[in-house]
Design a protein around this motif. Structure first.
Motif, mmCIF file in Angstrom:
data_model
loop_
_atom_site.group_PDB
_atom_site.id
_atom_site.type_symbol
_atom_site.label_atom_id
_atom_site.label_comp_id
_atom_site.label_asym_id
_atom_site.label_seq_id
_atom_site.Cartn_x
_atom_site.Cartn_y
_atom_site.Cartn_z
ATOM 1 N N ALA A 104 4.554 14.317 -9.068
ATOM 2 C CA ALA A 104 5.525 14.201 -7.975
ATOM 3 C C ALA A 104 4.918 13.466 -6.788
ATOM 4 N N LEU A 105 3.655 13.773 -6.473
ATOM 5 C CA LEU A 105 2.993 13.129 -5.334
ATOM 6 C C LEU A 105 2.832 11.636 -5.567
ATOM 7 N N LEU A 106 2.309 11.251 -6.725
ATOM 8 C CA LEU A 106 2.080 9.834 -7.003
ATOM 9 C C LEU A 106 3.390 9.069 -7.135
ATOM 10 N N SER A 107 4.421 9.707 -7.691
ATOM 11 C CA SER A 107 5.732 9.041 -7.783
ATOM 12 C C SER A 107 6.300 8.780 -6.390
ATOM 13 N N GLY A 108 6.183 9.767 -5.504
ATOM 14 C CA GLY A 108 6.660 9.582 -4.134
ATOM 15 C C GLY A 108 5.892 8.506 -3.397
ATOM 16 N N LEU A 109 4.563 8.508 -3.535
ATOM 17 C CA LEU A 109 3.746 7.481 -2.874
ATOM 18 C C LEU A 109 4.062 6.097 -3.423
ATOM 19 N N GLN A 110 4.284 6.008 -4.735
ATOM 20 C CA GLN A 110 4.601 4.715 -5.331
ATOM 21 C C GLN A 110 5.933 4.179 -4.816
ATOM 22 N N VAL A 111 6.939 5.038 -4.737
ATOM 23 C CA VAL A 111 8.235 4.621 -4.211
ATOM 24 C C VAL A 111 8.095 4.186 -2.753
ATOM 25 N N ASN A 112 7.290 4.923 -1.980
ATOM 26 C CA ASN A 112 7.078 4.576 -0.584
ATOM 27 C C ASN A 112 6.405 3.210 -0.452
ATOM 28 N N PHE A 113 5.385 2.953 -1.290
ATOM 29 C CA PHE A 113 4.701 1.663 -1.256
ATOM 30 C C PHE A 113 5.651 0.535 -1.638
ATOM 31 N N LEU A 114 6.456 0.773 -2.677
ATOM 32 C CA LEU A 114 7.403 -0.259 -3.095
ATOM 33 C C LEU A 114 8.403 -0.563 -1.994
ATOM 34 N N ASN A 115 8.903 0.481 -1.346
ATOM 35 C CA ASN A 115 9.859 0.276 -0.259
ATOM 36 C C ASN A 115 9.243 -0.539 0.862
ATOM 37 N N ARG A 116 7.978 -0.269 1.162
ATOM 38 C CA ARG A 116 7.316 -1.010 2.239
ATOM 39 C C ARG A 116 7.143 -2.476 1.865
ATOM 40 N N LYS B 163 11.049 -23.460 -7.921
ATOM 41 C CA LYS B 163 9.830 -22.672 -8.109
ATOM 42 C C LYS B 163 10.191 -21.215 -7.840
ATOM 43 N N ALA B 164 9.950 -20.343 -8.805
ATOM 44 C CA ALA B 164 10.320 -18.932 -8.690
ATOM 45 C C ALA B 164 9.069 -18.087 -8.480
ATOM 46 N N GLU B 165 9.059 -17.323 -7.396
ATOM 47 C CA GLU B 165 7.931 -16.457 -7.086
ATOM 48 C C GLU B 165 8.403 -15.006 -7.084
ATOM 49 N N SER B 166 7.783 -14.172 -7.895
ATOM 50 C CA SER B 166 8.127 -12.753 -7.942
ATOM 51 C C SER B 166 7.270 -11.976 -6.954
ATOM 52 N N TRP B 167 7.743 -10.793 -6.572
ATOM 53 C CA TRP B 167 6.972 -9.954 -5.653
ATOM 54 C C TRP B 167 5.675 -9.497 -6.317
ATOM 55 N N ILE B 168 5.652 -9.469 -7.639
ATOM 56 C CA ILE B 168 4.435 -9.062 -8.344
ATOM 57 C C ILE B 168 3.344 -10.115 -8.154
ATOM 58 N N ALA B 169 3.726 -11.405 -8.232
ATOM 59 C CA ALA B 169 2.741 -12.473 -8.061
ATOM 60 C C ALA B 169 2.271 -12.593 -6.620
ATOM 61 N N THR B 170 3.186 -12.424 -5.678
ATOM 62 C CA THR B 170 2.818 -12.565 -4.267
ATOM 63 C C THR B 170 2.122 -11.329 -3.719
ATOM 64 N N ASN B 171 2.211 -10.219 -4.432
ATOM 65 C CA ASN B 171 1.519 -8.990 -4.029
ATOM 66 C C ASN B 171 0.657 -8.482 -5.189
ATOM 67 N N ALA B 172 -0.170 -9.391 -5.721
ATOM 68 C CA ALA B 172 -0.935 -9.083 -6.934
ATOM 69 C C ALA B 172 -1.858 -7.885 -6.743
ATOM 70 N N GLN B 173 -2.542 -7.823 -5.607
ATOM 71 C CA GLN B 173 -3.465 -6.716 -5.383
ATOM 72 C C GLN B 173 -2.727 -5.390 -5.294
ATOM 73 N N PHE B 174 -1.589 -5.406 -4.630
ATOM 74 C CA PHE B 174 -0.794 -4.179 -4.518
ATOM 75 C C PHE B 174 -0.291 -3.736 -5.883
ATOM 76 N N PHE B 175 0.186 -4.697 -6.691
ATOM 77 C CA PHE B 175 0.705 -4.354 -8.016
ATOM 78 C C PHE B 175 -0.417 -3.795 -8.894
ATOM 79 N N THR B 176 -1.610 -4.368 -8.775
ATOM 80 C CA THR B 176 -2.750 -3.849 -9.525
ATOM 81 C C THR B 176 -3.055 -2.422 -9.115
#
Length: 408
Positions: free
Chosen positions: A42-54, A258-271
Motif C-alpha cells: 500500500a505504501l509503495l503503491s501510494g508513493l508511486q501514484v504520487n510520483f507519477l502525478n508529480r 518526432k514522438a517523445e514519451s514521458w518514459i524517455a524524457t524521465n528515464a531516471q525516474f522511470f528506472t
C-alpha cells in the motif's frame, strides 16, 4: 458430535486447539509477514501514484514535435562543395507539417484518449517596470485541460481563455506584482505585442514551472508568435501510462513527427519506479518464504509429537489420504487465519503512517490506496503458502507405519 463436519476438519482443529502455544506463535509469525506485505504494498503503491502525478502534472504522456531540421552541405557545379562548414539551423519556431491530419490519425489509435494541439514559444511579459521571460503555451482548453489538469491546481480565478485572457503561475504573478484581473503586456521575439488580462493563477507545486509557464488561447498564441494556423506540439493522453514508449514509436513510424514519451524524457525516474516495484516483489517473496518455512517447521514438530495419535488413528482405520488432509487443513487454516489478522494489522499500520507523515505544507505525502485486490491476493497467497508448506509434514505423517508409531 456434528456428523456433517468431515472427520479431517474435526481432527485438524482439535490438533490446533491442543497445541495452542504453537498455533499462536505460527499465526503471529504469519500475521507479521502478511502485515509487512500489505503495509509495504500500500505504501509503495501510494508513493508511486504520487510520483507519477508529480511527473505528469505539467507534461503529457506523449508529446509530438516537428522533425529536426537537418543541415546539408551546399554544392556548386558537379560535386564541388561550396561550403564545407555545416552548422545546425538557428533556433526558430517550427510548425508540425499537416498537423490536423496527424491529430486525427493519432486520435484513432487504440489506447489514445485525448489529443490536444498547442502552440508554444518564448515571450517577454511586462507590467510596469517589472518584466519576466516566460513560455507562452497556446491551447484549446476543452482538450488540453483533460491532459494537464490546470483547473485542479488553480489557486484563484477560473480556467477560461478568451482571446484576451491569460493564466499564469502564482510565482510569476508575485514577481510581476500582479494579481487576478490585472493586465500584462506580452511581447514575442517577432515584435508582436498583446495585452492580456489574468483570469487564473495556478500552483503546480514546482517553482520553476510557476515562474515561467503561462497559458493563452491557441489563436492568441498563433497571432502573437506569427504562426497563424500552426502548432508546435501535439499533446497526447493514453490509457496505460506504461505503454507510452511503445505508442510513441508507433506514432513516429506512421507520421512525420518526432514522438517523445514521458518514459524517455524521465528515464531516471522511470528506472526508479521499476526498481521500487522489483524491491516490493522481492520483499513479498522473502516474507512468503519465511512464513512457509515457519509453518512447515511447526507442523513437522507436530507430526513428531503426535506420532502415537497418528498411529492410533491409522490402526482404527483412518486412511493415509485422511491423515494427509488433516495436516494440509492445518496448514491452510494457519495461513488463512494469519492472513486475515495480518491484513487488519497492515491496514491499521498504513492508515496510521499516512496520518502521521505529512509534507511541509501539511498535505498528504502519498494517497492512501487500499485496493480490494491487494487483500484478496494476499489472503489467497498466504492460504496457498500454508497448504504447500504443510505438504512435506503431511506426507511424513501419512507414511507413518501405525505399529511403529504406537510403539514410539
Amino acid at each position: 458430535m456434528n456428523s456433517s463436519v468431515p472427520f479431517e476438519w474435526m481432527a485438524a482443529t482439535r490438533f490446533l486447539r491442543e497445541g495452542r502455544l504453537q498455533t499462536a506463535f505460527i499465526i503471529l509469525g504469519i500475521t507479521i509477514g502478511v502485515a509487512v506485505i500489505v503495509f509495504m504494498s500500500a505504501l509503495l503503491s501510494g508513493l508511486q501514484v504520487n510520483f507519477l502525478n508529480r511527473v505528469l502534472t505539467s507534461s503529457a504522456q506523449i508529446q509530438l514535435l516537428p522533425l529536426d531540421q537537418i543541415a546539408r552541405p551546399l554544392f556548386g557545379s558537379g560535386t564541388v562543395m561550396e561550403d564545407a562548414t555545416i552548422q545546425r539551423p538557428t533556433q526558430r519556431i517550427v510548425s508540425i507539417d499537416q498537423w490536423q491530419k496527424v491529430r486525427d490519425r493519432v486520435g484513432q489509435i487504440p489506447g489514445v484518449l485525448i489529443v490536444a494541439p498547442t502552440m508554444a514559444g518564448s515571450a517577454l511579459v511586462t507590467r510596469g517596470d517589472a518584466s519576466r521571460a516566460v513560455r507562452v503555451s497556446g491551447i484549446e482548453p476543452e482538450s488540453y485541460f483533460q491532459i494537464i489538469r490546470i483547473p485542479d491546481y488553480l489557486k484563484a480565478g477560473k480556467a477560461t481563455l478568451a482571446n484576451n485572457e491569460i493564466i499564469v503561475g502564482t510565482d510569476l504573478a508575485t514577481n510581476l506584482g500582479a494579481s487576478l484581473g490585472d493586465t500584462l503586456n506580452v511581447r514575442a521575439a517577432s515584435g508582436n505585442t498583446v495585452v492580456l488580462r489574468i483570469t487564473g493563477l495556478f500552483d503546480l507545486g514546482n517553482k520553476g514551472a510557476n515562474e515561467s509557464v503561462s497559458f493563452v488561447a491557441l489563436r492568441t498564441a498563433q497571432s502573437l508568435l506569427g504562426q497563424a494556423g500552426s502548432v508546435t506540439t501535439i499533446e497526447v493522453k493514453i490509457a496505460d501510462v506504461y505503454a507510452a514508449e511503445r505508442l510513441a514509436v508507433q506514432i513516429a513510424a506512421a507520421n512525420p513527427v518526432k514522438a517523445e514519451s514521458w518514459i524517455a524524457t524521465n528515464a531516471q525516474f522511470f528506472t526508479a519506479i521499476r526498481a521500487q516495484q522489483s524491491s516490493n516483489t522481492l520483499i513479498r517473496v522473502f516474507v512468503g518464504l519465511s512464513v512457509a518455512f515457519g509453518i512447515a517447521a511447526v507442523l513437522v514438530v507436530s507430526v513428531i509429537q503426535r506420532s502415537k495419535d497418528i498411529g492410533i488413528l491409522r490402526a482404527m482405520g483412518t486412511t493415509r489420504g485422511q491423515i494427509l488432509r488433516i495436516f494440509l487443513i492445518q496448514g491452510g487454516l494457519l495461513g488463512f487465519a494469519g492472513a486475515v489478522i495480518g491484513c487488519g494489522v497492515g491496514v491499521g499500520g498504513v492508515v496510521w503512517y499516512h496520518s502521521l507523515i505529512r509534507q511541509a505544507d501539511g498535505s498528504e505525502l502519498f494517497p492512501l490506496l487500499l485496493e480490494r485486490q491487494l487483500f484478496i491476493v494476499t489472503m489467497g497467497i498466504a492460504t496457498i503458502t500454508g497448504l504447500l508448506s504443510a505438504m512435506a509434514p503431511a506426507l511424513r505423517a501419512a507414511r507413518l507405519d501405525p505399529v511403529e508409531a504406537i510403539r514410539g
